[in-house]
Write a protein that holds these residues in place. Structure first.
Motif, PDB file in Angstrom:
ATOM      1  N   LYS A 294       5.525   4.371  16.826  1.00 56.43           N
ATOM      2  CA  LYS A 294       4.882   4.886  15.623  1.00 56.43           C
ATOM      3  C   LYS A 294       3.557   4.188  15.397  1.00 56.43           C
ATOM      4  CE  LYS A 294       6.761   6.581  11.547  1.00 56.43           C
ATOM      5  NZ  LYS A 294       7.609   6.873  10.518  1.00 56.43           N
ATOM      6  N   ALA A 295       2.628   4.869  14.730  1.00 56.18           N
ATOM      7  CA  ALA A 295       1.361   4.229  14.358  1.00 56.18           C
ATOM      8  C   ALA A 295       0.983   4.706  12.973  1.00 56.18           C
ATOM      9  CB  ALA A 295       0.270   4.573  15.352  1.00 56.18           C
ATOM     10  N   SER A 296       0.680   3.745  12.086  1.00 58.26           N
ATOM     11  CA  SER A 296       0.475   4.051  10.675  1.00 58.26           C
ATOM     12  C   SER A 296      -0.701   3.244  10.134  1.00 58.26           C
ATOM     13  CB  SER A 296       1.774   3.668   9.949  1.00 58.26           C
ATOM     14  OG  SER A 296       1.576   3.540   8.564  1.00 58.26           O
ATOM     15  N   ASP A 297      -1.277   3.738   9.038  1.00 57.02           N
ATOM     16  CA  ASP A 297      -2.308   2.939   8.358  1.00 57.02           C
ATOM     17  C   ASP A 297      -1.654   2.135   7.231  1.00 57.02           C
ATOM     18  OD1 ASP A 297      -1.757   4.856   6.474  1.00 57.02           O
ATOM     19  OD2 ASP A 297      -3.832   5.512   6.203  1.00 57.02           O
ATOM     20  N   GLY A 298      -0.342   2.123   7.225  1.00 57.82           N
ATOM     21  CA  GLY A 298       0.414   1.436   6.177  1.00 57.82           C
ATOM     22  C   GLY A 298       1.073   2.429   5.241  1.00 57.82           C
ATOM     23  N   LYS A 299       0.490   3.648   5.218  1.00 53.48           N
ATOM     24  CA  LYS A 299       1.028   4.690   4.330  1.00 53.48           C
ATOM     25  C   LYS A 299       1.512   5.905   5.110  1.00 53.48           C
ATOM     26  CE  LYS A 299      -2.360   3.806   0.683  1.00 53.48           C
ATOM     27  NZ  LYS A 299      -3.706   3.914   1.232  1.00 53.48           N
ATOM     28  N   GLY A 300       0.764   6.285   6.132  1.00 50.97           N
ATOM     29  CA  GLY A 300       1.131   7.495   6.873  1.00 50.97           C
ATOM     30  C   GLY A 300       0.584   7.471   8.286  1.00 50.97           C
ATOM     31  N   ARG A 301       0.781   8.580   8.996  1.00 45.12           N
ATOM     32  CA  ARG A 301       0.391   8.659  10.410  1.00 45.12           C
ATOM     33  C   ARG A 301      -1.123   8.506  10.603  1.00 45.12           C
ATOM     34  NH1 ARG A 301       0.834  13.500  12.716  1.00 45.12           N
ATOM     35  NH2 ARG A 301       0.854  12.748  14.866  1.00 45.12           N
ATOM     36  N   ILE A 302      -1.475   7.648  11.536  1.00 47.79           N
ATOM     37  CA  ILE A 302      -2.882   7.442  11.899  1.00 47.79           C
ATOM     38  C   ILE A 302      -3.515   8.745  12.370  1.00 47.79           C
ATOM     39  CG2 ILE A 302      -4.281   6.484  13.808  1.00 47.79           C
ATOM     40  CD1 ILE A 302      -3.953   4.409  11.671  1.00 47.79           C
ATOM     41  N   MET A 303      -2.803   9.511  13.194  1.00 45.85           N
ATOM     42  CA  MET A 303      -3.422  10.660  13.858  1.00 45.85           C
ATOM     43  C   MET A 303      -3.685  11.845  12.935  1.00 45.85           C
ATOM     44  SD  MET A 303      -2.267  10.688  17.788  1.00 45.85           S
ATOM     45  CE  MET A 303      -0.524  10.926  17.609  1.00 45.85           C
ATOM     46  N   GLU A 304      -3.175  11.755  11.686  1.00 42.10           N
ATOM     47  CA  GLU A 304      -3.471  12.829  10.736  1.00 42.10           C
ATOM     48  C   GLU A 304      -4.764  12.579   9.960  1.00 42.10           C
ATOM     49  OE1 GLU A 304      -0.092  13.596   8.193  1.00 42.10           O
ATOM     50  OE2 GLU A 304       1.182  13.805   9.963  1.00 42.10           O
ATOM     51  N   LYS A 326       9.702  -0.249   8.583  1.00 37.70           N
ATOM     52  CA  LYS A 326      10.028  -1.364   7.688  1.00 37.70           C
ATOM     53  C   LYS A 326       8.755  -1.902   7.034  1.00 37.70           C
ATOM     54  CE  LYS A 326      13.668  -3.575   6.373  1.00 37.70           C
ATOM     55  NZ  LYS A 326      14.640  -2.819   5.566  1.00 37.70           N
ATOM     56  N   ALA A 327       7.696  -2.064   7.818  1.00 34.55           N
ATOM     57  CA  ALA A 327       6.428  -2.560   7.261  1.00 34.55           C
ATOM     58  C   ALA A 327       5.914  -1.586   6.189  1.00 34.55           C
ATOM     59  CB  ALA A 327       5.393  -2.734   8.375  1.00 34.55           C
ATOM     60  N   GLU A 328       5.989  -0.284   6.473  1.00 37.11           N
ATOM     61  CA  GLU A 328       5.557   0.728   5.488  1.00 37.11           C
ATOM     62  C   GLU A 328       6.368   0.612   4.195  1.00 37.11           C
ATOM     63  OE1 GLU A 328       6.106   4.372   7.765  1.00 37.11           O
ATOM     64  OE2 GLU A 328       3.931   4.664   7.933  1.00 37.11           O
ATOM     65  N   GLU A 329       7.659   0.351   4.367  1.00 33.01           N
ATOM     66  CA  GLU A 329       8.549   0.230   3.204  1.00 33.01           C
ATOM     67  C   GLU A 329       8.123  -0.954   2.315  1.00 33.01           C
ATOM     68  OE1 GLU A 329      12.678   0.464   4.660  1.00 33.01           O
ATOM     69  OE2 GLU A 329      13.157  -1.039   3.121  1.00 33.01           O
ATOM     70  N   PHE A 330       7.835  -2.096   2.937  1.00 32.21           N
ATOM     71  CA  PHE A 330       7.390  -3.261   2.160  1.00 32.21           C
ATOM     72  C   PHE A 330       6.058  -2.978   1.461  1.00 32.21           C
ATOM     73  CE2 PHE A 330      10.591  -5.716   4.437  1.00 32.21           C
ATOM     74  CZ  PHE A 330      10.968  -6.648   3.485  1.00 32.21           C
ATOM     75  N   ILE A 331       5.160  -2.284   2.162  1.00 35.33           N
ATOM     76  CA  ILE A 331       3.852  -1.979   1.575  1.00 35.33           C
ATOM     77  C   ILE A 331       4.023  -1.053   0.366  1.00 35.33           C
ATOM     78  CG2 ILE A 331       1.633  -0.800   2.008  1.00 35.33           C
ATOM     79  CD1 ILE A 331       1.927  -1.932   4.955  1.00 35.33           C
TER      80      ILE A 331
END
Ligand code: AHG
Ligand code: MN
Ligand code: MN
Length: 336
Positions: A294-304, A326-331
Motif C-alpha cells: 500500500k502507499a498513502s499520504d497518511g489519509k488516502g491512496r497516493i495514486m489518486e 495501522k499508520a493511517e489509523e493513528f493519523i
C-alpha cells in the motif's frame, strides 16, 4: 547454473502480449532503461575512485569536466531515452522544467512520457552506501505529433503504464512493473546481463521493520509520533526494528523483501514532507500496489492524487498493507 535463468531481454519479449498497448513500444522503452542502468551502474561503481579520477568540478586528463554523479546519471538517462523514437517528453528531479522531444517534427509518433529521479539517495554516494534510480512512465494525453504540455506530466499515478527502480547495491537490480505484478532482475556485471532473480515480488502482509528519519521526530504530527511509539511498544509481534538507509529505493527494496513500512511524513519544518510525488512517490506506489502493498499520504491512496506541479512534494507512507493501514489509523485518530 543447472537451471535456465531468464534474461531481462527474454522476459521483455515473452511478456509483451500482456501489455495493453503496443507491445513493441514498451519493450523499446524498457530496453532503453536497461541500457542507461548499465551505464550509470558503471559510473556509480567508480564513485570511490573519485579522488583518483578527479572530483566534480575538476577537469580530467581529456580536458572534460568531471561531473557529479547525479548530474551524470540525469544526462545518461535523458540521452538514452531521447534516442529512441518512443518518448515525447521527459521530466527529471534534476531539471527545472520538462523536456519536449521532437517538438519541431510534426511527423513524430512518440507517445510516452517518462519521469525520473536519476539518482536517489545521493547523500549516500560519498560513503559507499546503496543508491538508486526511479522511473515512471505514462502515455501522453495531448495529441500525438504536437509538442507535449504540462498536462501530459501532471497525471495521477493511477495513469502510469510502467514504473520501476534500479538499486545500485551489493548487487545491481532492476525492478519494474507494467501493471502485471513486480519482477526483479539482477545484473551479472561480468557479462552485463540482467537475469530474472526475483519473479513476482510481494510485500509480506505485515512486517517488523519501520523506516523513518527519527531525527525529525519532534517535528512530526501527533499521529505519526503515536504510531512510532506503537512500533516500539512490547506487545504481540512488537517491538518492531528500525532500519533507515536514507535512500528510498534501498529502504523500499528491503521492506518489500522482508516486510515493513517506509515513512516520510510532513513535519513542522516541511509542510508537505520531502519526497516528490511525480518522481518518487507515484512510481513506488505503483510498485507497492502491484506487490500487494500500500502507499498513502497518511489519509488516502497516493495514486489518486491529482498533481498540481512538477516538483510537488507529498507525505509518504508505503509498504506492507497492514502496517500502512495501522499508520493511517493513528493519523486519523490524532485528528479527532
Ligand atoms: P534524492 O537523493 O533523490 O534527493 O532523494 C533522497 C530522498 C530519499 O531517497 C530518502 O529516503 C530521503 O530523501 C532521505 O531524506 P532525509 O535525509 O531527510 O532522511
Ligand atoms: Mn530521490
Ligand atoms: Mn535524486
Amino acid at each position: 547454473m543447472d537451471k535456465k535463468h531468464k534474461t531481462l531481454g527474454e522476459f521483455i519479449i515473452e511478456n509483451q502480449s500482456s501489455f495493453q498497448y503496443s507491445s513493441g513500444e514498451l519493450s523499446k522503452l524498457i530496453n532503453a532503461i536497461r541500457l542507461a542502468a548499465k551505464v550509470v551502474n558503471h559510473e556509480v561503481n567508480k564513485a570511490g575512485l573519485i579522488d583518483i579520477l578527479g572530483a566534480a568540478g575538476d577537469t580530467n586528463i581529456q580536458g572534460e569536466d568531471q561531473q557529479k554523479l547525479d548530474v551524470l546519471a540525469n544526462e545518461k538517462f535523458i540521452q538514452t531515452l531521447k534516442n529512441r523514437e518512443i518518448v515525447c517528453g521527459i521530466a527529471s528531479e534534476e531539471e527545472d522544467d520538462f523536456i519536449s522531444i521532437n517538438s519541431q517534427d510534426e511527423q513524430h509518433q512518440n507517445k510516452y512520457i517518462v519521469l525520473i529521479d536519476p539518482l536517489d539517495g545521493s547523500s549516500n554516494i560519498d560513503v559507499n552506501v546503496s543508491v538508486g534510480t526511479i522511473f515512471s512512465i505514462y502515455r501522453r494525453v495531448t495529441p500525438v505529433g504536437t509538442p507535449v504540455t504540462i498536462e501530459d506530466f501532471l497525471q495521477p499515478g493511477d495513469n502510469q503504464v510502467a514504473a520501476g527502480y534500479i538499486v545500485y547495491g551489493t548487487s545491481t537490480m532492476l525492478v519494474y512493473t507494467t501493471g502485471d505484478g513486480v519482477n526483479g532482475f539482477t545484473l551479472n556485471p561480468a557479462i552485463g546481463t540482467f537475469y530474472l532473480s526475483h519473479p513476482n515480488m510481494q510485500f509480506p502482509e505485515t512486517g517488523k521493520i519501520y523506516s523513518v528519519n527519527e531525527g525529525n521526530y519532534i517535528h512530526f504530527p501527533q499521529g505519526v509520533k503515536d504510531y512510532i511509539k506503537y512500533c516500539q511498544q512490547e506487545e504481540g509481534d512488537r517491538p518492531y526494528t528500525s532500519r533507515y538507509i536514507g535512500s528510498l529505493v534501498s529502504d523500499f527494496h528491503r521492506n518489500m523483501i522482508k516486510g515493513g513500512i517506509y515513512m516520510y511524513p510532513k513535519s513542522s519544518k516541511a509542510s508537505e514532507g520531502k519526497l516528490r510525488l511525480l518522481y518518487e512517490c507515484n512510481p513506488m506506489a505503483f510498485l507497492a500496489e502491484q506487490a500487494n502493498g500500500k502507499a498513502s499520504d497518511g489519509k488516502g491512496r497516493i495514486m489518486e492524487l491529482k498533481p498540481t506541479e512538477l516538483h510537488q512534494r507529498v507525505p509518504f507512507f508505503c509498504g506492507s498493507t497492514k502496517m500502512v493501514e495501522k499508520a493511517e489509523e493513528f493519523i486519523a485518530n490524532a485528528l479527532k
